[in-house]
Design an enzyme around this catalytic site. Structure first.
Site, short mmCIF file in Angstrom:
data_model
loop_
_atom_site.label_atom_id
_atom_site.label_comp_id
_atom_site.label_asym_id
_atom_site.label_seq_id
_atom_site.Cartn_x
_atom_site.Cartn_y
_atom_site.Cartn_z
N ASP A 16 48.28 -4.77 -55.37
CA ASP A 16 48.56 -3.45 -54.77
C ASP A 16 49.76 -2.78 -55.43
O ASP A 16 49.98 -1.58 -55.25
CB ASP A 16 48.82 -3.60 -53.27
N GLN A 41 46.25 -5.31 -46.02
CA GLN A 41 45.83 -3.96 -45.65
C GLN A 41 46.88 -3.33 -44.72
O GLN A 41 47.26 -3.92 -43.72
CB GLN A 41 44.47 -4.01 -44.96
N LYS A 99 36.00 -2.67 -50.09
CA LYS A 99 36.62 -3.47 -51.15
C LYS A 99 35.83 -4.74 -51.39
O LYS A 99 35.58 -5.13 -52.54
CB LYS A 99 38.06 -3.81 -50.77
#
Length: 286
Positions: free
Chosen positions: A119, A96, A52
């Protein structure tokens, strides 16, 4: 059989993002920013986070990876998120997953500013998505929908079976398909006679983490198979939830693993970050 090449499409999306970033910097003097919080030392998570960060750098997005020890307390993690919520340079915040067991994932995700929730996991964005309102969409299902669009696959009116009901893939995937006017059936690990449902499906989206669960005798001729699963076999080989070799000659379209849905996730995350930066610019103008 048409192979749905997520790797190539993801590169195309990253180039689109690069152009959008350049325009924001030149015309609005805004550099999009993304913060990723990595708790613990899970190897797969670390690899994904590094990917990422690299993609952000290549696109011109300012990014920071905040690494925290597995022993971090929930309160310390929430304090870090609070500071990031207040940081004007950060348009997106991503935690994460999975988190260590002593941390309540729901509480952590709800602590993220919904306008920085790239997200798409905050209840605010989930609710808006289900209501078919503008929202940050979870990157993986968002990527699948972009794949349908790119390859001219019409989902309206189609019978679609989603295998898997997770908050990250299954549930949002079903919502996006419903919004697109598909007829959707959601199956899970407790579904009796899974093949009964999949044999009637025009499209099967599978995301359960069981290698080669979907076989050719479970789909009809010309079906479209979207394999979101990624599993590492004892041999070290990566494989999907669908038996690719068994299914490929019966499908009209199928995604490979690796190289299918996986690469799309980062591409759509970057898209969400650009969207957050543009929303920031609009708020600053007011």
């Amino acid at each position: 059989m048409i192979l749905l090449d997520g790797k190539a499409l993801s590169e195309k999306i990253k180039e689109e993002v690069k152009v959008e970033v350049a325009e924001l910097v030149e015309e609005k003097q805004i550099t999009p920013g993304l913060a990723v919080i990595l708790v613990g030392n899970d190897a797969a998570s670390a690899t994904y986070v590094a990917s990422k960060a690299k993609s952000c750098k290549n696109a011109g997005i300012y990014s920071v990876v905040h690494e925290m020890p597995e022993s971090i307390t929930q309160e310390e993690l929430l304090e870090t998120i609070a500071r990031m919520n207040e940081n004007p340079k950060l348009d997106g915040i991503l935690v994460q997953l999975p988190l260590p067991k002593h941390i309540d994932t729901t509480v952590v995700l709800e602590a993220i500013d919904p306008l920085k929730d790239v997200d798409g996991f905050h209840p605010y964005n989930v609710g808006r998505m289900v209501s078919n309102l503008d929202a940050f969409l979870p990157a993986t299902p968002f990527g699948v929908m972009r794949m349908f669009e790119e390859y001219g696959i019409e989902v309206s009116g189609k019978n679609v079976v989603v295998i898997g009901s997770s908050d990250i893939v299954g549930k949002p995937m079903a919502s996006l398909l419903i919004n697109a006017k598909a007829t959707v059936t959601v199956c899970n690990s407790r579904t009796k006679d899974l093949a009964f449902f999949t044999k009637a499906a025009d499209i099967v989206v599978i995301a359960v983490g069981v290698p080669h669960l979907l076989k050719a005798d479970m789909i009809k001729d010309g079906a479209i198979v979207i394999d979101v699963g990624i599993n590492r076999l004892d041999t070290g080989k990566l494989t999907g939830d669908a038996d690719f070799e068994d299914c490929k000659n019966k499908c009209s379209h199928i995604t490979p693993v690796p190289g299918g849905v996986g690469p799309m996730t980062i591409g759509m995350l970057l898209k969400n970050t650009i969207k957050a930066a543009k929303l920031r610019e609009k708020r600053e103008k007011k």
